[in-house]
Design a protein around this motif. Structure first.
Motif, mmCIF file in Angstrom:
data_model
loop_
_atom_site.group_PDB
_atom_site.id
_atom_site.type_symbol
_atom_site.label_atom_id
_atom_site.label_comp_id
_atom_site.label_asym_id
_atom_site.label_seq_id
_atom_site.Cartn_x
_atom_site.Cartn_y
_atom_site.Cartn_z
ATOM 1 N N GLN A 27 0.783 -1.179 -0.160
ATOM 2 C CA GLN A 27 -0.006 -0.001 0.034
ATOM 3 C C GLN A 27 0.798 1.171 -0.201
ATOM 4 N N GLY A 28 0.333 2.302 -0.263
ATOM 5 C CA GLY A 28 1.058 3.491 -0.537
ATOM 6 C C GLY A 28 1.362 3.960 1.085
ATOM 7 N N ILE A 29 2.530 4.386 1.182
ATOM 8 C CA ILE A 29 3.016 4.716 2.632
ATOM 9 C C ILE A 29 3.716 6.192 2.703
ATOM 10 N N SER A 30 3.430 6.842 1.458
ATOM 11 C CA SER A 30 4.082 8.198 1.468
ATOM 12 C C SER A 30 5.908 7.905 1.674
ATOM 13 N N ASN A 31 6.341 8.562 2.703
ATOM 14 C CA ASN A 31 7.721 8.337 2.811
ATOM 15 C C ASN A 31 8.306 7.824 4.108
ATOM 16 N N THR A 32 7.223 7.231 4.578
ATOM 17 C CA THR A 32 7.387 6.480 6.106
ATOM 18 C C THR A 32 7.953 5.265 6.067
ATOM 19 N N LEU A 33 9.439 5.360 5.526
ATOM 20 C CA LEU A 33 10.127 4.095 5.306
ATOM 21 C C LEU A 33 11.591 4.356 5.880
ATOM 22 N N ALA A 34 12.066 3.334 6.399
ATOM 23 C CA ALA A 34 13.296 3.192 7.092
ATOM 24 C C ALA A 34 13.958 1.908 6.471
ATOM 25 N N TRP A 35 15.383 2.367 6.412
ATOM 26 C CA TRP A 35 16.261 1.219 6.115
ATOM 27 C C TRP A 35 17.430 0.940 7.165
ATOM 28 N N TYR A 36 17.649 -0.283 7.529
ATOM 29 C CA TYR A 36 18.514 -0.708 8.572
ATOM 30 C C TYR A 36 19.360 -1.731 7.870
ATOM 31 N N GLN A 37 20.717 -1.663 8.675
ATOM 32 C CA GLN A 37 21.594 -2.734 8.503
ATOM 33 C C GLN A 37 21.952 -3.476 9.746
ATOM 34 N N GLN A 38 21.916 -4.673 9.689
ATOM 35 C CA GLN A 38 22.372 -5.583 10.687
ATOM 36 C C GLN A 38 23.320 -6.625 10.463
ATOM 37 N N LYS A 39 24.354 -6.633 11.495
ATOM 38 C CA LYS A 39 25.284 -7.812 11.178
ATOM 39 C C LYS A 39 24.956 -8.905 12.103
ATOM 40 N N PRO A 40 25.711 -10.000 12.113
ATOM 41 C CA PRO A 40 25.267 -11.214 12.938
ATOM 42 C C PRO A 40 25.473 -10.770 14.271
ATOM 43 N N GLY A 41 24.444 -11.283 15.113
ATOM 44 C CA GLY A 41 24.662 -11.138 16.582
ATOM 45 C C GLY A 41 24.289 -9.934 16.979
ATOM 46 N N PHE A 83 29.231 -5.398 4.406
ATOM 47 C CA PHE A 83 28.703 -6.692 3.898
ATOM 48 C C PHE A 83 27.904 -7.225 5.082
ATOM 49 N N ALA A 84 26.647 -7.274 4.986
ATOM 50 C CA ALA A 84 25.800 -7.381 5.930
ATOM 51 C C ALA A 84 24.334 -7.708 5.470
ATOM 52 N N THR A 85 23.316 -7.574 6.410
ATOM 53 C CA THR A 85 21.936 -7.783 5.886
ATOM 54 C C THR A 85 21.111 -6.304 6.057
ATOM 55 N N TYR A 86 20.440 -6.221 5.180
ATOM 56 C CA TYR A 86 19.759 -4.962 4.939
ATOM 57 C C TYR A 86 18.247 -5.069 5.097
ATOM 58 N N CYS A 87 17.566 -4.476 5.699
ATOM 59 C CA CYS A 87 15.942 -4.528 5.510
ATOM 60 C C CYS A 87 15.293 -3.007 5.687
ATOM 61 N N CYS A 88 14.183 -2.978 5.073
ATOM 62 C CA CYS A 88 13.447 -1.867 4.946
ATOM 63 C C CYS A 88 12.169 -2.149 6.240
ATOM 64 N N GLN A 89 11.535 -1.049 6.487
ATOM 65 C CA GLN A 89 10.641 -1.124 7.544
ATOM 66 C C GLN A 89 9.628 -0.134 7.237
ATOM 67 N N GLN A 90 8.303 -0.143 7.318
ATOM 68 C CA GLN A 90 7.474 1.184 7.144
ATOM 69 C C GLN A 90 6.993 1.347 8.516
ATOM 70 N N TYR A 91 6.682 2.706 8.883
ATOM 71 C CA TYR A 91 6.344 2.970 10.033
ATOM 72 C C TYR A 91 5.137 3.818 9.788
ATOM 73 N N ASN A 92 4.351 3.658 8.706
ATOM 74 C CA ASN A 92 3.169 4.532 8.602
ATOM 75 C C ASN A 92 1.973 4.301 9.283
ATOM 76 N N SER A 93 1.723 2.749 9.339
ATOM 77 C CA SER A 93 0.805 2.246 10.062
ATOM 78 C C SER A 93 1.047 1.075 11.116
ATOM 79 N N SER A 94 0.170 0.886 11.913
ATOM 80 C CA SER A 94 0.495 -0.246 12.706
ATOM 81 C C SER A 94 -0.463 -1.644 11.923
ATOM 82 N N PRO A 95 0.580 -2.787 12.025
ATOM 83 C CA PRO A 95 1.685 -3.074 12.608
ATOM 84 C C PRO A 95 2.983 -2.692 11.774
#
Lengths: 107, 121
Positions: A27-41, A83-95
């Motif tokens: 769904q459209g979420i305007s610009n309410t999106l974040a990117w994270y980097q995560q390394k093991p552990g 070199f890691a794992t990257y994920c996006c997240q929306q915080y426009n609405s719950s959940p």
């Protein structure tokens, strides 16, 4: 709930390469999106918020763009520590849903 | 500096309850919502819910209805996540994280170190 689909799920690249990861929202979420980097552990680390705003102390080789349902994370000039794992997240609405992650591996 | 320090690893039997704590320091406690996120082994991140530090108001993902409680103790600047009727698939690392501008609809700019909860018979 809003679903986020990342692609690719994994990616092999070399130091110095430019890579792009995409994140599509159900769904459209305007610009309410974040990117994270995560390394093991480790806990995730915020890279980008509001789709394109670089978090403080994050190197400028990271950039984000997009709005609505299509977003990208670009890393220009890969460094060994990227070199890691990257994920996006929306915080426009719950959940506040996350993408399934993209693992960036050394070629 | 902003710090979120979580309690240690837990091993629980199915059907039991677990409490994870998250002590906040380095910022105005009542100014920032805290979110709870978990990550099962080898899996992605899953949002559990958030709590407002001043009102204590909460919101959580529907799948945790009836099993999750989120509270805070302002006197010791600590947040708590309680999860009851544990199942094997609740085995995960549980994180607390702070909303970057303090609200409930924010990216998360600071994270706890994570608490491993293992559910095993």
């Amino acid at each position: 709930a809003i679903q986020l689909t990342q692609s690719p799920s994994s990616l092999s690249a070399s130091v110095g390469d430019r890579v792009t990861i995409t994140c599509r929202s159900s769904q459209g979420i305007s610009n309410t999106l974040a990117w994270y980097q995560q390394k093991p552990g480790k806990a995730p680390n915020l890279l980008i918020y509001s789709a394109s705003v670089l978090q403080s102390d994050v190197p400028s080789r990271f950039s984000g763009s997009g709005s609505g349902t299509y977003f990208t994370l670009t890393i220009s000039g890969l460094q060994p520590e990227d070199f890691a794992t990257y994920c996006c997240q929306q915080y426009n609405s719950s959940p506040h849903t996350f993408g399934q992650g993209t693992t960036l591996e050394i070629k | 500096q902003v710090q979120l320090v979580q309690s240690g690893a837990e091993v629980k039997k199915p059907g039991a309850s677990v409490r994870v704590s998250c002590k906040a320091s380095g910022y105005t406690f009542t100014g920032y919502c805290i979110h709870w996120v978990r990550q099962a082994p080898g899996q992605g991140l899953e949002w559990i819910g958030w709590i407002s530090p001043d009102s204590g108001g909460i919101d959580f993902a529907q799948k945790f209805q009836g099993r999750v409680t989120m509270t805070r103790d302002t006197s010791i600047t600590t947040f708590y996540l309680d999860l009851s009727r544990l199942k094997h698939d609740d085995t995960a690392v549980y994180f607390c994280a702070r909303g970057i501008w303090g609200g409930a609809y924010d990216a998360y700019d600071a994270w706890g170190q994570g608490t491993m909860v293992t559910v095993s018979s």
